[in-house]
Design an enzyme around this catalytic site. Structure first.
Site, mmCIF file in Angstrom:
data_model
loop_
_atom_site.group_PDB
_atom_site.id
_atom_site.type_symbol
_atom_site.label_atom_id
_atom_site.label_comp_id
_atom_site.label_asym_id
_atom_site.label_seq_id
_atom_site.Cartn_x
_atom_site.Cartn_y
_atom_site.Cartn_z
ATOM 1 N N HIS A 118 3.541 8.374 -7.343
ATOM 2 C CA HIS A 118 2.918 7.896 -6.772
ATOM 3 C C HIS A 118 3.032 8.435 -5.233
ATOM 4 C CE1 HIS A 118 2.232 4.327 -9.720
ATOM 5 N NE2 HIS A 118 3.494 4.433 -10.123
ATOM 6 N N HIS A 151 11.817 5.598 -23.039
ATOM 7 C CA HIS A 151 12.676 5.193 -21.695
ATOM 8 C C HIS A 151 13.534 4.024 -21.857
ATOM 9 C CE1 HIS A 151 9.537 2.328 -21.145
ATOM 10 N NE2 HIS A 151 8.659 3.285 -20.840
ATOM 11 N N ALA A 187 5.820 1.284 -9.013
ATOM 12 C CA ALA A 187 7.053 1.791 -9.911
ATOM 13 C C ALA A 187 7.060 2.958 -10.683
ATOM 14 C CB ALA A 187 7.291 0.403 -11.152
ATOM 15 N N HIS A 190 7.524 12.251 -22.671
ATOM 16 C CA HIS A 190 6.940 11.243 -21.952
ATOM 17 C C HIS A 190 6.748 11.476 -20.641
ATOM 18 C CE1 HIS A 190 6.947 6.577 -21.549
ATOM 19 N NE2 HIS A 190 6.539 6.880 -20.513
ATOM 20 N N ASP A 211 9.535 10.365 -18.196
ATOM 21 C CA ASP A 211 8.630 9.240 -17.763
ATOM 22 C C ASP A 211 8.456 9.592 -16.032
ATOM 23 O OD1 ASP A 211 7.391 6.950 -17.503
ATOM 24 O OD2 ASP A 211 9.125 5.760 -17.178
ATOM 25 N N HIS A 231 3.794 11.170 -17.313
ATOM 26 C CA HIS A 231 2.411 10.572 -16.747
ATOM 27 C C HIS A 231 2.079 12.071 -15.422
ATOM 28 C CE1 HIS A 231 3.288 6.602 -17.738
ATOM 29 N NE2 HIS A 231 4.370 6.787 -17.669
ATOM 30 N N LEU A 232 0.788 12.194 -15.913
ATOM 31 C CA LEU A 232 0.035 13.343 -15.165
ATOM 32 C C LEU A 232 -0.747 12.979 -13.964
ATOM 33 C CD1 LEU A 232 -0.233 16.397 -17.595
ATOM 34 C CD2 LEU A 232 1.347 16.208 -15.557
ATOM 35 N N ARG A 233 -1.582 11.571 -14.308
ATOM 36 C CA ARG A 233 -2.260 10.946 -13.528
ATOM 37 C C ARG A 233 -3.598 11.814 -13.777
ATOM 38 N NH1 ARG A 233 0.922 6.879 -13.542
ATOM 39 N NH2 ARG A 233 2.459 6.947 -11.825
#
Length: 344
Positions: A251, A173, A263, A13, A247, A15-17
């Site tokens: 940011h 998650h 978040a 899980h 996860d 997030h690589l943007r």
């Protein structure tokens, strides 16, 4: 000096943007992980096979030269999804669809408004062997934010599993004892990913002594009793149903330290070291390899990675921040110590 060699882990899980942010963060995961399941909540979201293949190409271009890292692509489930899209996705090597209840988390505005209208789509997923990844929170404004995962279980998760009993579901998650219990009691078609922050932190770490924006993530950190229940689940008799999913959600510092902060916690830099700390504290270091490198691959129906990584019982200091496009990114445990280090 104590060392621990394990099969190279996978992050189920992540997030690589995109764009400069992708270029900044992808190398951290590629150093540690063999593969990662890539979340589709870009702006605009990854909703078609063409979107996913184009995004995969951008990820591959952002990797260091010679990297063997493999992104496993997913599609963002919308109200417009069809059984035909599921068949197309399967043919193209897409591993899963991700459910974001509309408004539940970052970039979830395009999410599903009524999952029960998509039962034919879920039935096709079950037929094709495509996984259903679930952000398990209700978005009803009357439900307290700390109760949204528990409410989701009764309102959505159990009824869906009853209607599509052979659907392969990852409860993503998980943060509560209730979610852990659901996974433990469900059939072998239900598993869960667990983040380092939900195994290491509780809501006191977010709110005591001042609001700590770099500990703000969704689902939000819960009580200590829930953290303990998660540690018990990932180290217990049915630990095979739980696996590593960071996860990790970068940011910019300016977006976190903000009147309306974003978040997400960025843990990719030292992910496996943070998990090693969890398992060491629980007296279960011997179970880290299964959690990090075996359980997820088995549930996804893919072989384990062929190579290994070695952790050394040697303290490291996490940087206060790292470059992130035009700004900076504050990693999990910034400025603090972790008792393990990966030998690169």
């Amino acid at each position: 000096m104590q060392t621990l060699t394990i099969i190279r882990p996978d992050d189920m899980h992540l997030h690589l943007r995109d764009g400069d942010a992708l270029k900044a963060v992808a190398p951290y995961t590629a150093r540690q992980m063999g593969r990662a399941v890539i979340m589709p909540n870009l702006k605009p979201p990854v909703v078609s096979v063409a979107d996913a293949l184009a995004y995969k190409a951008r990820i591959m271009a952002a990797l260091p030269e010679g990297s063997a890292f493999e992104p496993l692509m997913t599609l963002y489930l919308t109200d417009q999804a069809t059984p035909e899209l599921v068949r197309e996705a399967k043919a193209a090597g897409i591993v899963a669809f991700k459910l974001y209840p509309a408004g539940a988390t970052t970039n979830s505005d395009s999410g599903v408004t009524d999952l029960f209208k998509l039962i034919p789509v879920l039935e096709e997923m079950a037929k094709q062997g495509i996984l259903f990844l679930v952000h398990g929170e209700v978005t009803d404004p009357e439900i307290d934010i700390f109760d949204r995962e528990a409410a989701f279980i009764g309102r959505v998760m159990k009824p869906v599993l009853a209607q599509v009993p052979n659907l392969k579901v990852v409860f993503e998650h998980i943060t509560t004892a209730e979610a852990a219990r659901l996974v433990l009691e469900a059939g072998d078609n239900v598993a869960a990913s667990v983040t380092p922050q939900h195994l290491l932190l509780n809501r006191n770490d977010l709110l005591v002594g001042g609001v700590r924006p770099h500990h703000f993530c969704l689902p939000v950190l819960k009580r200590e009793t829930h953290r303990q229940a998660l540690v018990a689940a990932v180290t217990g008799e049915k630990a095979h149903k739980f696996f590593l999913g960071t996860d990790s959600a970068p940011h910019a510092k300016s977006a976190k330290e903000n009147a309306c902060g974003c978040a997400g916690m960025f843990s990719a830099m030292t992910a496996i070291e943070l998990y090693a700390e969890v398992f060491e504290k629980a007296g279960a270091l011997d179970k880290l390899e299964a959690f990090a490198s075996e359980n997820g691959a088995r549930f996804y129906g893919i072989p384990e990675n062929a190579d290994t990584i070695t952790l050394v019982k040697q303290s490291q200091t996490v940087p206060a921040s790292v470059p992130y496009g035009d700004g900076e990114l504050v990693p999990m445990r910034a400025g603090g110590e972790i008792g393990w280090t990966v030998q690169y």
